[in-house]
Design a protein around this motif. Structure first.
Motif, PDB file in Angstrom:
ATOM      1  N   GLU A   1      -8.356 -14.680   7.659  1.00 25.26           N
ATOM      2  CA  GLU A   1      -8.101 -13.469   8.201  1.00 25.26           C
ATOM      3  C   GLU A   1      -6.358 -13.134   8.153  1.00 25.26           C
ATOM      4  O   GLU A   1      -6.046 -12.122   7.825  1.00 25.26           O
ATOM      5  N   GLN A   2      -5.593 -14.392   8.068  1.00 26.70           N
ATOM      6  CA  GLN A   2      -4.004 -14.051   7.777  1.00 26.70           C
ATOM      7  C   GLN A   2      -3.650 -13.662   6.425  1.00 26.70           C
ATOM      8  O   GLN A   2      -2.688 -13.280   6.105  1.00 26.70           O
ATOM      9  N   LEU A   3      -4.676 -13.764   5.410  1.00 23.52           N
ATOM     10  CA  LEU A   3      -4.535 -13.401   4.293  1.00 23.52           C
ATOM     11  C   LEU A   3      -5.217 -12.122   3.717  1.00 23.52           C
ATOM     12  O   LEU A   3      -5.185 -11.706   2.365  1.00 23.52           O
ATOM     13  N   ARG A   4      -5.378 -11.429   4.809  1.00 26.30           N
ATOM     14  CA  ARG A   4      -6.166 -10.090   4.591  1.00 26.30           C
ATOM     15  C   ARG A   4      -5.468  -9.079   5.199  1.00 26.30           C
ATOM     16  O   ARG A   4      -5.689  -8.593   6.391  1.00 26.30           O
ATOM     17  N   ARG A   5      -4.377  -8.589   4.573  1.00 24.61           N
ATOM     18  CA  ARG A   5      -3.545  -7.766   5.414  1.00 24.61           C
ATOM     19  C   ARG A   5      -3.543  -6.228   4.872  1.00 24.61           C
ATOM     20  O   ARG A   5      -3.424  -5.043   5.525  1.00 24.61           O
ATOM     21  N   SER A   6      -3.446  -6.056   3.703  1.00 23.76           N
ATOM     22  CA  SER A   6      -3.423  -4.673   2.889  1.00 23.76           C
ATOM     23  C   SER A   6      -3.612  -5.071   1.435  1.00 23.76           C
ATOM     24  O   SER A   6      -3.552  -6.001   0.798  1.00 23.76           O
ATOM     25  N   THR A   7      -4.046  -3.913   0.724  1.00 22.89           N
ATOM     26  CA  THR A   7      -4.148  -3.865  -0.679  1.00 22.89           C
ATOM     27  C   THR A   7      -3.415  -2.656  -1.370  1.00 22.89           C
ATOM     28  O   THR A   7      -3.440  -1.571  -0.691  1.00 22.89           O
ATOM     29  N   THR A   8      -2.703  -2.713  -2.262  1.00 22.44           N
ATOM     30  CA  THR A   8      -1.924  -1.428  -3.115  1.00 22.44           C
ATOM     31  C   THR A   8      -2.828  -1.305  -4.325  1.00 22.44           C
ATOM     32  O   THR A   8      -2.668  -2.295  -5.236  1.00 22.44           O
ATOM     33  N   TRP A   9      -3.045   0.006  -4.501  1.00 18.32           N
ATOM     34  CA  TRP A   9      -3.749   0.210  -5.952  1.00 18.32           C
ATOM     35  C   TRP A   9      -3.384   1.403  -6.546  1.00 18.32           C
ATOM     36  O   TRP A   9      -2.738   2.168  -5.759  1.00 18.32           O
ATOM     37  N   ASP A  10      -3.571   1.654  -7.794  1.00 15.27           N
ATOM     38  CA  ASP A  10      -3.155   2.973  -8.371  1.00 15.27           C
ATOM     39  C   ASP A  10      -4.334   4.007  -7.997  1.00 15.27           C
ATOM     40  O   ASP A  10      -5.176   3.763  -7.278  1.00 15.27           O
ATOM     41  N   GLN A  11      -4.260   5.073  -8.670  1.00 12.07           N
ATOM     42  CA  GLN A  11      -4.989   6.330  -8.093  1.00 12.07           C
ATOM     43  C   GLN A  11      -6.230   6.410  -9.138  1.00 12.07           C
ATOM     44  O   GLN A  11      -6.772   7.482  -9.325  1.00 12.07           O
ATOM     45  N   GLY A  12      -6.698   5.399  -9.575  1.00 13.81           N
ATOM     46  CA  GLY A  12      -8.043   5.180 -10.363  1.00 13.81           C
ATOM     47  C   GLY A  12      -9.369   5.753  -9.210  1.00 13.81           C
ATOM     48  O   GLY A  12      -9.404   5.264  -8.403  1.00 13.81           O
ATOM     49  N   ALA A  13     -10.253   6.154 -10.109  1.00 10.76           N
ATOM     50  CA  ALA A  13     -11.403   6.674  -9.466  1.00 10.76           C
ATOM     51  C   ALA A  13     -12.257   5.594  -9.024  1.00 10.76           C
ATOM     52  O   ALA A  13     -13.075   5.729  -7.830  1.00 10.76           O
ATOM     53  N   GLU A  14     -11.928   4.272  -9.177  1.00  7.28           N
ATOM     54  CA  GLU A  14     -12.868   3.285  -8.953  1.00  7.28           C
ATOM     55  C   GLU A  14     -12.354   2.948  -7.127  1.00  7.28           C
ATOM     56  O   GLU A  14     -13.278   1.968  -6.727  1.00  7.28           O
ATOM     57  N   MET A  15     -11.558   3.648  -6.780  1.00  4.37           N
ATOM     58  CA  MET A  15     -11.051   3.246  -5.416  1.00  4.37           C
ATOM     59  C   MET A  15     -11.621   4.470  -4.532  1.00  4.37           C
ATOM     60  O   MET A  15     -11.095   4.520  -3.442  1.00  4.37           O
ATOM     61  N   SER A  16     -12.433   5.327  -5.074  1.00  2.60           N
ATOM     62  CA  SER A  16     -12.939   6.440  -4.243  1.00  2.60           C
ATOM     63  C   SER A  16     -13.760   5.809  -3.026  1.00  2.60           C
ATOM     64  O   SER A  16     -13.892   6.646  -1.753  1.00  2.60           O
ATOM     65  N   ARG A  17     -14.386   4.714  -2.674  1.00  2.00           N
ATOM     66  CA  ARG A  17     -14.811   4.199  -1.595  1.00  2.00           C
ATOM     67  C   ARG A  17     -13.860   3.087  -0.953  1.00  2.00           C
ATOM     68  O   ARG A  17     -14.277   2.613  -0.377  1.00  2.00           O
ATOM     69  N   HIS A  18     -12.393   3.521  -0.903  1.00  2.00           N
ATOM     70  CA  HIS A  18     -11.426   2.678  -0.297  1.00  2.00           C
ATOM     71  C   HIS A  18     -11.653   2.595   1.227  1.00  2.00           C
ATOM     72  O   HIS A  18     -11.417   1.444   1.748  1.00  2.00           O
ATOM     73  N   GLN A  19     -12.155   3.775   1.881  1.00  2.00           N
ATOM     74  CA  GLN A  19     -12.211   3.685   3.402  1.00  2.00           C
ATOM     75  C   GLN A  19     -13.465   2.473   3.436  1.00  2.00           C
ATOM     76  O   GLN A  19     -13.487   1.955   4.667  1.00  2.00           O
ATOM     77  N   GLU A  20     -14.548   2.665   2.954  1.00  2.92           N
ATOM     78  CA  GLU A  20     -15.712   1.720   3.262  1.00  2.92           C
ATOM     79  C   GLU A  20     -15.161   0.179   3.031  1.00  2.92           C
ATOM     80  O   GLU A  20     -15.417  -0.574   3.613  1.00  2.92           O
ATOM     81  N   ILE A  21     -14.094  -0.060   2.007  1.00  2.00           N
ATOM     82  CA  ILE A  21     -13.628  -1.257   1.825  1.00  2.00           C
ATOM     83  C   ILE A  21     -12.567  -1.646   2.916  1.00  2.00           C
ATOM     84  O   ILE A  21     -12.713  -2.793   3.451  1.00  2.00           O
ATOM     85  N   THR A  22     -11.949  -0.948   3.406  1.00  2.00           N
ATOM     86  CA  THR A  22     -11.096  -0.899   4.724  1.00  2.00           C
ATOM     87  C   THR A  22     -11.756  -1.333   5.982  1.00  2.00           C
ATOM     88  O   THR A  22     -11.678  -2.492   6.651  1.00  2.00           O
ATOM     89  N   MET A  23     -12.976  -0.662   6.183  1.00  6.00           N
ATOM     90  CA  MET A  23     -13.926  -0.950   7.226  1.00  6.00           C
ATOM     91  C   MET A  23     -14.548  -2.316   7.076  1.00  6.00           C
ATOM     92  O   MET A  23     -14.592  -3.037   8.297  1.00  6.00           O
ATOM     93  N   ALA A  24     -14.895  -2.606   5.921  1.00  7.76           N
ATOM     94  CA  ALA A  24     -15.582  -4.168   5.733  1.00  7.76           C
ATOM     95  C   ALA A  24     -14.914  -5.402   5.785  1.00  7.76           C
ATOM     96  O   ALA A  24     -15.145  -6.280   6.133  1.00  7.76           O
ATOM     97  N   THR A  25     -13.275  -5.075   5.439  1.00  2.58           N
ATOM     98  CA  THR A  25     -12.459  -6.041   5.374  1.00  2.58           C
ATOM     99  C   THR A  25     -11.433  -5.991   6.277  1.00  2.58           C
ATOM    100  O   THR A  25     -10.575  -7.066   6.510  1.00  2.58           O
TER     101      THR A  25
END
Length: 391
Positions: free
Chosen positions: A291-315
């Motif tokens: 858990e201490q190694l799951r704090r945040s992720t920084t990504w570019d504005q690529g369409a592959e991140m359109s489900r970013h909210q789902e990733i945040t909720m799951a992780t």
């Protein structure tokens, strides 16, 4: 007769010739005074210029800018009388710094010997000097590290870690570059094709390159990212991106780099890199971490991140997005992607590389020493952070 068929000249004759030159005679005049022919004299002079010092150096004659033996004898006498550097410099008409360097460089066991100082000076002036990488043990270790895809800077830093008390087994990264590039036929020439990760045989300046990100709605921008992410003081903040394969294959590999350690994780995306596929791979990979190694992720504005909210909720990891055309905002990831292109060239089918291959490549990168960690590896630093968690 000598082995080359030339007549042998007694030592006294050679000394007479050199003494004549030292007295200011021309070469022809010094040859006549010594009783030798002009061709012989010019041959001796040529041999003398090829090697410093000459086979019969006269230590009483200083080279340009160097202290003479007489000056060194005066330094020794003045030191024995208890005089300081400035007094000696004034007596000889030299700079105090010249005298200070001379004494510091040539003092042995707190004693300054004029004759020994003169010999050491001439020894240091000999050319050519042996190259450090001509030493077999050092060269073999450098070659091994280069073969393991260490950069020259990483090689130099790691040698200091592995041989802290042995300067003979340490070498600067510039010396390695010189052996590879400048000394084109030098000690590492045979290994140059495989030595550098770039594959180049000539040096060239670095130029920044970056992707062309896309925009979409409902993003939390990098400007809203906490300060602890920026200073890399707290582990668990990641940077992510995709490296894309050939257009026909639609394959890609997800890349994640931990900002504090530089630790790399690769996501297997063999079929496509849609938002659904990337989200599933991200969730699986991130949830495998403490858990201490799951704090945040920084990504570019690529369409592959359109489900970013789902990733945040799951992780439990918020995702921050870079500004358009600003790859430097994910500098660690950009650098890693450049390294990965050596393993996964552009316009190739990346689906060929299965999960096992990706794990091996990531492990190899995580074993490379890093300058910012004192040439420890990302794997070593991450293991230490996991064993000593930061709250």
């Amino acid at each position: 007769m000598s082995s080359m068929g030339r007549p042998w000249s007694p030592l006294s004759v050679r000394l007479a010739f050199w003494e004549g030159l030292d007295a200011g005679l021309a070469v022809a005049a010094a040859a006549r005074a010594a009783g030798v022919s002009r061709p012989t004299a010019y041959r001796w002079l040529s041999d003398h210029q090829k090697v410093l010092p000459s086979p019969l150096p006269d230590f009483t004659v200083p080279r340009a800018g160097l202290l003479s033996l007489r000056e060194r004898e005066e330094i020794g006498f003045q030191l024995a009388q208890g005089h300081g550097v400035r007094h000696i410099a004034a007596t000889l008409g030299r700079s105090p710094s010249t005298i200070s360097r001379e004494v510091a460089r040539n003092r042995v066991s707190d004693r300054y010997s004029p004759s020994l100082a003169q010999e050491q000076t001439w020894a240091r002036a000999r050319r050519p000097k042996p190259r450090k990488l001509d030493r077999l043990a050092l060269r073999e270790q450098v070659t091994t590290m280069l073969t393991d895809r260490f950069s020259p800077e990483q090689v130099a830093g790691r040698l200091k870690v592995e041989h802290p008390e042995n300067p003979e087994m340490q070498v600067s990264h510039e010396t390695i570059y010189q052996a590879l590039y400048v000394q084109g036929r030098g000690s590492l020439r045979l290994e140059v094709a495989a030595a550098l990760r770039s594959g180049r045989v000539r040096r060239r300046p670095q130029r920044p390159e970056g992707p062309r990100p896309q925009r979409f709605q409902e993003m939390v921008m990098i400007s809203d990212r906490p300060a602890e992410v920026e200073d890399r003081a707290v582990p668990g903040h990641w940077e992510g991106d995709l490296i894309i394969g050939s257009t026909a294959s639609k394959s890609a590999i997800g890349t994640l780099v931990e900002r504090t350690t530089g630790y790399v994780m690769l996501l297997h995306l063999p079929e496509d890199h849609t938002a659904r596929t990337v989200a599933d791979a991200m969730i699986t990979a991130m949830n495998s971490l403490p858990e201490q190694l799951r704090r945040s992720t920084t990504w570019d504005q690529g369409a592959e991140m359109s489900r970013h909210q789902e990733i945040t909720m799951a992780t439990g990891m918020p995702i921050y997005f870079c500004d358009p055309h600003s790859p430097w905002q994910r500098g660690s990831n950009e650098n890693t992607n450049g390294l990965l292109r050596e393993y996964f060239p552009k316009s190739t089918d990346l689906s060929f590389h299965g999960p096992g291959i990706l794990e091996n490549v990531a492990a190899e990168l995580n074993r490379r020493p890093r300058k910012r960690h004192g040439y420890r590896t990302p794997a070593e630093v991450l293991a230490e952070l996991v064993s000593n968690p930061v709250n």
